[in-house]
Design a protein around this motif. Sequence first.
Motif, PDB file in Angstrom:
ATOM      1  N   ASP A  84     -12.190   5.240   4.309  1.00 22.50           N
ATOM      2  CA  ASP A  84     -11.014   4.362   4.323  1.00 22.50           C
ATOM      3  C   ASP A  84     -10.693   4.014   2.868  1.00 22.50           C
ATOM      4  O   ASP A  84     -11.584   3.612   2.109  1.00 22.50           O
ATOM      5  CB  ASP A  84     -11.293   3.079   5.111  1.00 22.50           C
TER       6      ASP A  84
ATOM      7  N   GLU B 115      -7.369   6.767   6.319  1.00 22.02           N
ATOM      8  CA  GLU B 115      -8.078   6.067   7.389  1.00 22.02           C
ATOM      9  C   GLU B 115      -9.021   7.045   8.084  1.00 22.02           C
ATOM     10  O   GLU B 115      -8.580   8.039   8.663  1.00 22.02           O
ATOM     11  CB  GLU B 115      -7.095   5.475   8.398  1.00 22.02           C
TER      12      GLU B 115
ATOM     13  N   ARG C 150      -2.432   0.845  -4.133  1.00 21.55           N
ATOM     14  CA  ARG C 150      -1.226   0.030  -4.166  1.00 21.55           C
ATOM     15  C   ARG C 150      -0.305   0.450  -5.302  1.00 21.55           C
ATOM     16  O   ARG C 150      -0.742   1.020  -6.289  1.00 21.55           O
ATOM     17  CB  ARG C 150      -1.595  -1.455  -4.284  1.00 21.55           C
TER      18      ARG C 150
ATOM     19  N   LYS D  84      -2.620   5.742   1.701  1.00 23.75           N
ATOM     20  CA  LYS D  84      -3.686   5.190   2.547  1.00 23.75           C
ATOM     21  C   LYS D  84      -4.418   6.295   3.282  1.00 23.75           C
ATOM     22  O   LYS D  84      -3.799   7.205   3.839  1.00 23.75           O
ATOM     23  CB  LYS D  84      -3.089   4.205   3.556  1.00 23.75           C
TER      24      LYS D  84
ATOM     25  N   VAL E 299       0.860  -1.172   0.000  1.00 25.49           N
ATOM     26  CA  VAL E 299       0.000   0.000   0.000  1.00 25.49           C
ATOM     27  C   VAL E 299       0.902   1.229   0.000  1.00 25.49           C
ATOM     28  O   VAL E 299       1.743   1.405   0.875  1.00 25.49           O
ATOM     29  CB  VAL E 299      -0.918   0.017   1.242  1.00 25.49           C
TER      30      VAL E 299
ATOM     31  N   GLU F 197      -7.276   2.639   0.121  1.00 26.14           N
ATOM     32  CA  GLU F 197      -5.901   2.184  -0.090  1.00 26.14           C
ATOM     33  C   GLU F 197      -5.578   2.148  -1.576  1.00 26.14           C
ATOM     34  O   GLU F 197      -6.385   1.678  -2.383  1.00 26.14           O
ATOM     35  CB  GLU F 197      -5.684   0.788   0.499  1.00 26.14           C
TER      36      GLU F 197
END
Length: 247
Positions: free
Chosen positions: A30, A14, A34, A12, A9, A32
Amino acid sequence: MNLDIHTDVILKAEGLGISFGGVHAVKSVDFELRAGELRCLIGPNGAGKTTFFRLLSGQHQPTRGTVSFKGKPLKSLLPFQVSRLGIGIKTQVPSLFEGMTVAENIELAVERGASHKENAAMVNEVLDHIGLTALRDVSCAELAHGQRQWVELGQILASRPAVALLDEPAAGMTHAESVKTVEIIRGITKYSAVIVVEHDMDFIRMIGDRVTVFEQGEIIAEGNFQEVAKDPQVRAAYLGRKGADDA
């Protein structure tokens, strides 16, 4: 060297959110991304996707939650500091040096430290990829709208950031120009993870590897284009929110 999609990741969020005067433009997201991934953020006008983009790029500071890049928090960093970390940003309106040529604008984005020969080779490669070799010595002030967008995408391609954030890169373009823009963005994904913010479903149909759908400040669906296009919540969001302004 090309990046392969893997499990690392790189960016990110959160519980990320922001409120303006009590209105939750982005609630608690939330998210993510990559390394090597191409992700499209879509949603109808007013869904909160542009505000989320600005949270990721440091243009807005969150009311709650965190953003991290390669495991390091981006809290309180300004957009130029976020960029220096390896996150390239293209906003809706191109920000070019009007009095400089196309080639000179691209050269400014080439990573410093390489030899003059290497820099020149990179500029030539980028100009070829964005299809503006014949206009290399033309002032950016003389370019058409689509060409200006391509020069800024060329700057992203030349700088090879770890993450490229692209806000409505095909806005105001014809269909033919949008097709070419897809090709340019595909070139960027050879070196960078990419987030494309869009509301135009036709454009997303051409480019969307993985799509995240926003509505009313929340993520309501994720998947490939075919999956999200069939989702009842997504269809209701697009059919029921015409005419609103984006948050």
